[in-house]
Design an enzyme around this catalytic site. Structure first.
Site, PDB file in Angstrom:
ATOM      1  N   CYS A 146     -42.601 -72.410  10.095  1.00 31.39           N
ATOM      2  CA  CYS A 146     -42.959 -73.205   8.914  1.00 31.39           C
ATOM      3  C   CYS A 146     -41.844 -74.120   8.449  1.00 31.39           C
ATOM      4  CB  CYS A 146     -43.341 -72.265   7.763  1.00 31.39           C
ATOM      5  SG  CYS A 146     -41.958 -71.245   7.228  1.00 31.39           S
ATOM      6  N   CYS A 190     -37.120 -71.831   9.621  1.00 31.97           N
ATOM      7  CA  CYS A 190     -38.086 -71.003  10.347  1.00 31.97           C
ATOM      8  C   CYS A 190     -38.805 -71.831  11.406  1.00 31.97           C
ATOM      9  CB  CYS A 190     -39.093 -70.437   9.343  1.00 31.97           C
ATOM     10  SG  CYS A 190     -40.426 -69.512  10.108  1.00 31.97           S
ATOM     11  N   CYS A 244      18.450 -35.415 -19.302  1.00 30.80           N
ATOM     12  CA  CYS A 244      17.188 -35.976 -19.819  1.00 30.80           C
ATOM     13  C   CYS A 244      16.169 -36.133 -18.694  1.00 30.80           C
ATOM     14  CB  CYS A 244      17.420 -37.310 -20.528  1.00 30.80           C
ATOM     15  SG  CYS A 244      18.149 -38.583 -19.497  1.00 30.80           S
ATOM     16  N   HIS A 258      18.198 -43.695 -19.718  1.00 34.79           N
ATOM     17  CA  HIS A 258      17.714 -42.545 -20.474  1.00 34.79           C
ATOM     18  C   HIS A 258      16.224 -42.372 -20.256  1.00 34.79           C
ATOM     19  CE1 HIS A 258      17.656 -39.500 -23.466  1.00 34.79           C
ATOM     20  NE2 HIS A 258      16.876 -40.170 -24.280  1.00 34.79           N
ATOM     21  N   HIS A 304     -43.624 -63.669  15.074  1.00 33.52           N
ATOM     22  CA  HIS A 304     -42.845 -63.972  16.276  1.00 33.52           C
ATOM     23  C   HIS A 304     -42.884 -62.800  17.248  1.00 33.52           C
ATOM     24  CE1 HIS A 304     -39.612 -65.751  18.673  1.00 33.52           C
ATOM     25  NE2 HIS A 304     -39.048 -64.554  18.684  1.00 33.52           N
ATOM     26  N   HIS A 308     -39.885 -59.264  21.899  1.00 32.96           N
ATOM     27  CA  HIS A 308     -38.990 -59.897  20.924  1.00 32.96           C
ATOM     28  C   HIS A 308     -39.096 -59.154  19.601  1.00 32.96           C
ATOM     29  CE1 HIS A 308     -38.564 -63.999  23.078  1.00 32.96           C
ATOM     30  NE2 HIS A 308     -38.972 -63.091  23.939  1.00 32.96           N
ATOM     31  N   CYS A 321     -38.734 -66.711   9.299  1.00 31.25           N
ATOM     32  CA  CYS A 321     -38.518 -66.271   7.930  1.00 31.25           C
ATOM     33  C   CYS A 321     -39.463 -65.126   7.570  1.00 31.25           C
ATOM     34  CB  CYS A 321     -38.720 -67.432   6.950  1.00 31.25           C
ATOM     35  SG  CYS A 321     -40.447 -67.921   6.752  1.00 31.25           S
ATOM     36  N   HIS A 364     -43.220 -64.361   9.091  1.00 28.51           N
ATOM     37  CA  HIS A 364     -43.191 -65.070  10.366  1.00 28.51           C
ATOM     38  C   HIS A 364     -42.370 -64.346  11.413  1.00 28.51           C
ATOM     39  CE1 HIS A 364     -44.262 -68.900   7.937  1.00 28.51           C
ATOM     40  NE2 HIS A 364     -45.307 -68.139   8.175  1.00 28.51           N
TER      41      HIS A 364
END
Lengths: 112, 552
Positions: free
Chosen positions: B59, B56, B189, B483, B89, B96, B77, B85
């Site tokens: 931090c 991050c 059969c 068979h 940001h 952003h 993070c 965070h």
């Protein structure tokens, strides 16, 4: 909080890593990631948690939460915040033991 | 199928995402695409650098969820609402707002604190993902098997307590109604074995026993005096009459010969071929549109109501990731035997399945059927997006499950070049209870794309995925001379139907047999038909003609 355009001070490149020794936990984590072991452990954990029904339990909890709050009033952050403590508490001991064992073997086999 | 609100519809964009897209379009997505990586387990993530742990920018923490800002590429993070965070940001830098979850390669809006969905983003990630899938040595794409322990294993039958007095209950005169030997009329059969299976397919059985095909009306109505459904109706009546002496389905054989001239002889035939042709004939007569073969999906005749399913085929261009899906109706599924015993790393656990080189499992065959297959370079397909022929990837899945699921094991291999045919004797292990959920389109597609919100066209009914086997047609011997014997499961008791001889057998015998055609019916129908009076063991003194309730 006022949105500020002012940038936080750019940390000095020299100060960054040197005055902080990496903790043991960090070192182990880095080793786990670099060797790819962390990915494998995560995958193992996912598998175990599905097998023991933990994932289904969490899904049920999430659904109940979403139903109570209303479908459009729930965010990922909310869910994570609410579920995390319950999730951590309900991991079966056998799963914890197995993963700890794997981590120990890994540590024993790699030079620190 | 009831119509419900589709659970999958792309959620509305938040206005931050809209703003971002207006300003930047798809550029940011394409820049990120470079860093989209797929790990050996098939998970997509963003990996900027293999050397460093992402940390991050506030931090230096590496724990919790990490997000990469789509504008400035800084990592932040989010540990809890108190330590977010990523939000910080977005508050520090105007515009952003949109970020990508590093571990999951999913879009996130920092202001809304919620995951956001954009099909354009998903496409960009998926294209990269498809091209990055781990490949095995022979070029086949392998998606790591996330172990599905809950599917395909029947635990119930192993725990069934054996009744001590079961011997007494099952003397021949007390066999359930509907068990009657069929005489072999000369290598027939193949016919007898399939007939025995169909006689006990719940939807078909109920249809005929409740007189839905009226022989009187049919004879008056049709100019063509030959009617295969009528002949089948005769067989049903004969077999369920209570008479235990072996029955000769001569009239039926004659009718069938009339319809399939090339097979009208006493040579040995393939049971599966016979099964398909029989379904065709009944459909022709019973179906509303007798000429429209294309109408299989909509046809409401008894055959299609019982056996018709839908298989989805997804073809993906290996160059650009563009996928096109087609749907094909089917009345059965032909499975190749899984002969490979190599599976991707089974994390931690030694692989229990397929340890012996000579055994395959039905689950393995179904996995093989729904595997992501890389088509050979001689099979290049035209891609709409690239506007040229490209290498392609193909994957099959089941869009709609039928009531009765017939699984055909491809044991007869033909090599036209060598002009050689051979039979694969490999033993196939199959479960008595089968959950088809992992092979549904929804499961297969979801597994391929993880949490991507591609809008799903409709929602398959997830509730009817559990099946119970009720008939197994087995083959013994060689390709040219062998068979067929059918094992029927009535009320959890197995019976061997070997032409004219019906005997009670233990389930081990069935498990050890070489299965060729497996007939599964939806669990609900299996249990309903078990409760049905006609399946109860009859005491010799009881009234033979027990009224049979039930309709399809």
């Amino acid at each position: 909080m006022r949105s500020s355009v002012k940038r936080p001070p750019t940390p000095d490149a020299e100060e960054e890593e040197q005055d902080r020794e990496p903790t043991l936990q960090e070192i182990i984590n880095i080793k786990l990631v670099e060797s790819g072991e962390k990915e494998r452990l995560k995958e193992l954990l996912r598998e175990r948690l599905v097998e023991c029904g933990w994932k289904d339990e969490m899904k049920t909890l999430c659904r109940a939460f979403a139903r109570k709050r209303g479908r459009n009033n729930v965010t990922v952050d909310d869910l994570v915040h609410v579920i995390t403590p319950k999730g951590r508490a309900s991991i079966p001991d056998s799963v914890k033991a197995e993963l700890l064992q794997r981590i120990r073997s890994f540590l024993a086999s790699t030079a620190l | 199928m009831s119509s419900r609100n589709p659970s999958y519809s792309t959620p509305k964009e938040c206005n931050h995402l809209t703003k971002y897209k207006l300003k930047h379009g798809l550029d940011g997505y394409y820049l990120i695409q470079e860093f989209v990586k797929t790990n050996p387990f098939g998970r997509t993530m963003i990996d900027k650098s293999k050397l460093e742990l992402p940390r991050c920018s506030f931090c230096s923490g590496y724990q919790g969820r990490l997000y990469l800002c789509l504008i400035c590429s800084s990592v932040t993070c989010c540990l809890s609402p108190g330590s977010d965070h990523t939000l910080l940001h977005s508050q520090s830098f105007d515009g952003h707002e949109i970020a990508v979850d590093l571990e999951r390669a999913e879009l996130y809006c920092s202001v809304c604190c919620d995951q956001v969905y954009d099909p354009d983003f998903d496409k960009v990630v998926m294209c990269k993902h498809m091209m990055e899938l781990p490949r095995s040595e022979n070029g086949d794409l392998r998606l790591c098997k996330r172990k599905r322990l809950n599917f395909g294993i029947d635990l119930d039958l192993r725990n069934v307590k054996r009744l001590v007095s079961s011997r007494d209950q099952w003397s021949e005169s007390c066999f359930p109604l509907g068990l009657r030997g069929l005489n072999n009329l000369g290598n027939t059969c193949f016919m007898n074995s399939v007939l025995q299976a169909l006689l006990h397919a719940p939807p078909l059985r109920n249809y005929y026993l409740s007189g839905r095909h009226n022989r009187e009306m049919c004879r008056k109505r049709s100019n063509d005096r030959l009617c295969l459904p009528c002949d089948i109706d005769v067989i049903f009546s004969a077999v369920f009459s209570g008479d235990r002496t072996p029955y000769s389905p001569a009239q039926f054989l004659y009718s069938w010969w009339q319809h399939s001239e090339n097979l009208a002889n006493y040579e040995q035939q393939d049971a599966h071929e016979f099964f398909i042709s029989m379904l065709d004939r009944i459909h022709e007569k019973e179906g509303k549109a007798s000429h429209a073969i294309r109408d299989y999906g909509d046809c409401q005749c008894i055959i299609h109501r019982a056996f018709s399913g839908l298989v989805r085929s997804d073809v993906t261009c290996a160059s650009c990731g563009f996928t096109s899906s087609t749907y094909d109706p089917c009345v059965d599924i032909s499975l190749d035997l899984d002969t490979h015993t190599s599976y991707p790393i089974n994390v931690g656990k030694p692989s229990k399945l397929n340890e012996s080189a000579g055994t395959s499992t039905l689950v393995g065959c179904l996995d093989l059927f729904t595997r992501l297959e890389k088509l050979g370079s001689d099979q290049k397909l035209y891609c709409e997006n690239c506007q040229e022929k490209q290498d392609a990837l193909k994957q099959l899945s089941i869009k709609k499950l039928p009531l009765v699921l017939c699984l055909h094991i491809k044991r007869f291999e033909h090599f036209p070049i060598k002009r050689l045919s051979r039979k694969i004797d490999r033993h196939l292990q199959f479960p008595f209870s089968l959950d088809m959920k992992p092979y549904l389109s929804s499961s297969v597609v979801r597994k391929k794309f993880g949490n991507r919100m591609f809008a799903f066209e409709g929602d398959e009914s997830d509730s009817n995925t559990e099946f119970e086997v009720f008939a197994v047609v087995t083959h013994s011997g060689m390709l040219e001379s062998g068979h067929y014997v059918t094992y029927l499961r009535l009320r959890n008791q197995w019976f061997k139907c070997d032409d004219a001889w019906i005997t009670k057998v233990d389930e081990e015998v069935v498990r050890a047999s070489q299965c060729y055609l497996l007939y599964y019916v939806q669990k609900v129908l299996y249990h309903k038909s078990s409760e049905d009076v006609s399946c109860l063991p009859m005491s010799p003194h009881a009234d033979r003609f027990v009224p049979i309730a039930g309709c399809c």
